[in-house]
Design a protein around this motif. Structure first.
Motif, PDB file in Angstrom:
ATOM      1  N   VAL A 181       6.419  51.582 -21.111  1.00 29.11           N
ATOM      2  CA  VAL A 181       7.560  52.520 -20.410  1.00 29.11           C
ATOM      3  C   VAL A 181       8.676  51.405 -20.110  1.00 29.11           C
ATOM      4  CG1 VAL A 181       8.125  54.026 -18.488  1.00 29.11           C
ATOM      5  CG2 VAL A 181       6.040  54.425 -19.695  1.00 29.11           C
ATOM      6  N   LEU A 182       8.265  50.260 -19.557  1.00 33.05           N
ATOM      7  CA  LEU A 182       9.630  49.612 -19.033  1.00 33.05           C
ATOM      8  C   LEU A 182      10.478  49.064 -20.237  1.00 33.05           C
ATOM      9  CD1 LEU A 182       7.889  47.314 -16.226  1.00 33.05           C
ATOM     10  CD2 LEU A 182       9.364  49.412 -16.025  1.00 33.05           C
ATOM     11  N   ALA A 183       9.506  48.642 -21.376  1.00 36.98           N
ATOM     12  CA  ALA A 183      10.234  48.424 -22.624  1.00 36.98           C
ATOM     13  C   ALA A 183      11.002  49.365 -23.046  1.00 36.98           C
ATOM     14  CB  ALA A 183       9.153  47.680 -23.547  1.00 36.98           C
ATOM     15  N   GLU A 184      10.557  50.590 -23.245  1.00 41.40           N
ATOM     16  CA  GLU A 184      11.476  51.666 -23.689  1.00 41.40           C
ATOM     17  C   GLU A 184      12.471  51.976 -22.777  1.00 41.40           C
ATOM     18  OE1 GLU A 184      10.535  56.422 -24.664  1.00 41.40           O
ATOM     19  OE2 GLU A 184       8.803  55.030 -24.253  1.00 41.40           O
ATOM     20  N   LEU A 185      12.248  51.785 -21.554  1.00 42.48           N
ATOM     21  CA  LEU A 185      13.512  51.962 -20.550  1.00 42.48           C
ATOM     22  C   LEU A 185      14.553  50.925 -20.996  1.00 42.48           C
ATOM     23  CD1 LEU A 185      11.825  53.607 -17.460  1.00 42.48           C
ATOM     24  CD2 LEU A 185      13.377  54.705 -19.159  1.00 42.48           C
ATOM     25  N   LEU A 186      14.080  49.636 -20.846  1.00 47.96           N
ATOM     26  CA  LEU A 186      15.116  48.701 -21.221  1.00 47.96           C
ATOM     27  C   LEU A 186      15.701  48.637 -22.610  1.00 47.96           C
ATOM     28  CD1 LEU A 186      13.541  45.243 -19.676  1.00 47.96           C
ATOM     29  CD2 LEU A 186      15.650  46.611 -18.904  1.00 47.96           C
ATOM     30  N   ASP A 187      15.189  49.300 -23.332  1.00 47.51           N
ATOM     31  CA  ASP A 187      15.792  49.387 -24.892  1.00 47.51           C
ATOM     32  C   ASP A 187      16.839  50.611 -24.644  1.00 47.51           C
ATOM     33  OD1 ASP A 187      15.906  49.000 -27.590  1.00 47.51           O
ATOM     34  OD2 ASP A 187      15.099  51.085 -27.899  1.00 47.51           O
ATOM     35  N   ALA A 188      16.535  51.568 -23.844  1.00 53.46           N
ATOM     36  CA  ALA A 188      17.589  52.849 -23.750  1.00 53.46           C
ATOM     37  C   ALA A 188      18.788  52.411 -22.696  1.00 53.46           C
ATOM     38  CB  ALA A 188      16.989  53.997 -23.237  1.00 53.46           C
ATOM     39  N   VAL A 189      18.438  51.538 -21.691  1.00 50.52           N
ATOM     40  CA  VAL A 189      19.171  51.198 -20.411  1.00 50.52           C
ATOM     41  C   VAL A 189      19.004  49.676 -20.319  1.00 50.52           C
ATOM     42  CG1 VAL A 189      20.080  51.475 -18.189  1.00 50.52           C
ATOM     43  CG2 VAL A 189      19.066  53.649 -19.521  1.00 50.52           C
ATOM     44  N   PRO A 190      19.644  48.808 -21.005  1.00 47.75           N
ATOM     45  CA  PRO A 190      19.615  47.461 -21.101  1.00 47.75           C
ATOM     46  C   PRO A 190      20.245  46.818 -19.896  1.00 47.75           C
ATOM     47  CG  PRO A 190      20.786  47.929 -23.068  1.00 47.75           C
ATOM     48  CD  PRO A 190      20.650  49.212 -22.205  1.00 47.75           C
ATOM     49  N   ALA A 191      19.809  47.003 -18.706  1.00 45.89           N
ATOM     50  CA  ALA A 191      20.696  46.366 -17.535  1.00 45.89           C
ATOM     51  C   ALA A 191      19.568  46.492 -16.311  1.00 45.89           C
ATOM     52  CB  ALA A 191      21.698  47.522 -17.121  1.00 45.89           C
ATOM     53  N   LEU A 192      19.894  45.874 -15.120  1.00 45.76           N
ATOM     54  CA  LEU A 192      19.459  45.986 -13.977  1.00 45.76           C
ATOM     55  C   LEU A 192      19.703  47.358 -13.347  1.00 45.76           C
ATOM     56  CD1 LEU A 192      19.761  42.394 -12.559  1.00 45.76           C
ATOM     57  CD2 LEU A 192      17.886  43.366 -13.512  1.00 45.76           C
ATOM     58  N   TRP A 193      18.731  48.245 -13.299  1.00 50.01           N
ATOM     59  CA  TRP A 193      18.828  49.663 -13.079  1.00 50.01           C
ATOM     60  C   TRP A 193      19.231  49.703 -11.530  1.00 50.01           C
ATOM     61  CZ3 TRP A 193      13.408  49.532 -14.839  1.00 50.01           C
ATOM     62  CH2 TRP A 193      13.236  49.443 -16.537  1.00 50.01           C
ATOM     63  N   ASP A 194      20.344  50.189 -11.302  1.00 50.46           N
ATOM     64  CA  ASP A 194      20.743  50.567  -9.951  1.00 50.46           C
ATOM     65  C   ASP A 194      20.861  48.966  -9.135  1.00 50.46           C
ATOM     66  OD1 ASP A 194      21.828  52.175  -7.851  1.00 50.46           O
ATOM     67  OD2 ASP A 194      20.148  52.465  -6.841  1.00 50.46           O
ATOM     68  N   GLY A 195      21.272  48.210  -9.806  1.00 49.99           N
ATOM     69  CA  GLY A 195      21.362  46.870  -9.334  1.00 49.99           C
ATOM     70  C   GLY A 195      20.011  46.042  -9.251  1.00 49.99           C
ATOM     71  N   GLY A 196      19.169  46.577  -9.576  1.00 46.71           N
ATOM     72  CA  GLY A 196      17.812  45.802  -9.648  1.00 46.71           C
ATOM     73  C   GLY A 196      17.163  46.091  -8.058  1.00 46.71           C
ATOM     74  N   ARG A 197      17.605  46.646  -7.317  1.00 44.87           N
ATOM     75  CA  ARG A 197      17.441  46.679  -5.779  1.00 44.87           C
ATOM     76  C   ARG A 197      16.118  47.778  -5.366  1.00 44.87           C
ATOM     77  NH1 ARG A 197      22.634  46.885  -6.013  1.00 44.87           N
ATOM     78  NH2 ARG A 197      23.037  49.298  -6.199  1.00 44.87           N
ATOM     79  N   GLY A 198      15.802  48.485  -6.275  1.00 48.88           N
ATOM     80  CA  GLY A 198      14.654  49.428  -6.081  1.00 48.88           C
ATOM     81  C   GLY A 198      13.187  48.757  -5.773  1.00 48.88           C
ATOM     82  N   MET A 199      12.508  49.078  -4.886  1.00 46.35           N
ATOM     83  CA  MET A 199      11.264  48.390  -4.293  1.00 46.35           C
ATOM     84  C   MET A 199      10.007  49.261  -4.875  1.00 46.35           C
ATOM     85  SD  MET A 199      12.413  45.819  -2.858  1.00 46.35           S
ATOM     86  CE  MET A 199      11.132  45.080  -2.285  1.00 46.35           C
ATOM     87  N   LEU A 200       9.281  48.491  -5.587  1.00 49.36           N
ATOM     88  CA  LEU A 200       8.115  48.987  -5.990  1.00 49.36           C
ATOM     89  C   LEU A 200       6.675  48.628  -5.677  1.00 49.36           C
ATOM     90  CD1 LEU A 200       9.123  48.793 -10.008  1.00 49.36           C
ATOM     91  CD2 LEU A 200       9.368  51.007  -8.230  1.00 49.36           C
ATOM     92  N   SER A 201       5.670  49.304  -5.590  1.00 50.10           N
ATOM     93  CA  SER A 201       4.224  49.056  -5.394  1.00 50.10           C
ATOM     94  C   SER A 201       3.637  48.800  -6.750  1.00 50.10           C
ATOM     95  CB  SER A 201       3.466  50.007  -4.785  1.00 50.10           C
ATOM     96  OG  SER A 201       3.921  50.487  -3.422  1.00 50.10           O
ATOM     97  N   VAL A 202       3.421  47.428  -6.829  1.00 51.33           N
ATOM     98  CA  VAL A 202       2.749  46.896  -7.771  1.00 51.33           C
ATOM     99  C   VAL A 202       1.153  46.110  -7.690  1.00 51.33           C
ATOM    100  CG1 VAL A 202       4.453  46.902  -9.638  1.00 51.33           C
ATOM    101  CG2 VAL A 202       4.079  44.971  -8.239  1.00 51.33           C
ATOM    102  N   VAL A 203       0.583  45.858  -8.476  1.00 55.02           N
ATOM    103  CA  VAL A 203      -0.678  44.863  -7.969  1.00 55.02           C
ATOM    104  C   VAL A 203      -1.002  44.349  -9.201  1.00 55.02           C
ATOM    105  CG1 VAL A 203      -1.999  46.959  -8.112  1.00 55.02           C
ATOM    106  CG2 VAL A 203      -3.030  45.167  -6.638  1.00 55.02           C
ATOM    107  N   ALA A 204      -1.966  43.056  -8.956  1.00 57.01           N
ATOM    108  CA  ALA A 204      -2.490  42.362 -10.295  1.00 57.01           C
ATOM    109  C   ALA A 204      -3.565  42.805 -10.362  1.00 57.01           C
ATOM    110  CB  ALA A 204      -2.409  40.930  -9.943  1.00 57.01           C
ATOM    111  N   VAL A 205      -3.975  43.012 -11.793  1.00 57.25           N
ATOM    112  CA  VAL A 205      -5.137  43.702 -11.911  1.00 57.25           C
ATOM    113  C   VAL A 205      -6.511  42.863 -11.248  1.00 57.25           C
ATOM    114  CG1 VAL A 205      -5.478  42.574 -14.334  1.00 57.25           C
ATOM    115  CG2 VAL A 205      -6.657  44.746 -13.911  1.00 57.25           C
ATOM    116  N   ASP A 206      -6.387  41.492 -11.271  1.00 56.09           N
ATOM    117  CA  ASP A 206      -7.837  40.784 -10.751  1.00 56.09           C
ATOM    118  C   ASP A 206      -7.800  41.273  -9.182  1.00 56.09           C
ATOM    119  OD1 ASP A 206      -8.409  39.707 -13.139  1.00 56.09           O
ATOM    120  OD2 ASP A 206      -7.383  37.849 -12.921  1.00 56.09           O
TER     121      ASP A 206
END
Length: 144
Positions: free
Chosen positions: A3-28
């Protein structure tokens, strides 16, 4: 990542300046947390958010993914309105609402689940990315 790859293809930029904060976690780290929760008994009666306690900005995430050759590098910043205009001009299978979930603030305070499990969260998903980057690259290169 697809999904990130698809979105970068459609909107190749730092979305909203890259400021959005996300919850992520490493699989291990997620696996360690689940194992600790399973061995320690079920924590019931509430919703637990199993992400790393420290949110990551979209700019940091996209930068780290580019650094490891998972996604193309972007440095141009676009406002949220410009991002939506570009998304509308180049439709994807991702809705505007879904785009907002990965491009703008969407994070949860997950410190409590790590404490309840007695499990250290680890250094964070960006620091763990080197270990999984080749897997992500192989998945993005695989035919859909």
């Amino acid at each position: 990542m697809p999904v990130l790859a698809e979105l970068l293809d459609a909107v190749p930029a730092l979305w909203d300046g890259g400021r959005g904060m996300l919850s992520v976690v490493a699989v291990d780290d997620l696996a360690r947390l689940i194992a600790r929760l399973g061995l320690g008994g079920a924590l019931t009666g509430r919703v637990w958010h199993a992400s790393h306690p420290d949110p990551v900005s979209t700019g940091e995430l996209l930068g780290a993914l580019a650094h490891h050759g998972v996604l193309p590098a972007v440095s141009r910043e676009l406002s949220w309105e410009e991002c939506l205009e570009r998304l509308r001009a180049r439709p994807t299978r991702v809705s505007e609402r879904q785009f907002a979930l990965v491009a703008r603030d969407h994070w949860y305070d997950s410190r409590e689940v790590w404490t309840a499990a007695g499990c250290p969260p680890g250094p964070g998903p960006l620091q763990r990315l080197a270990g999984s980057a080749s897997w992500y690259r192989s998945r993005l290169a695989a035919p859909a």
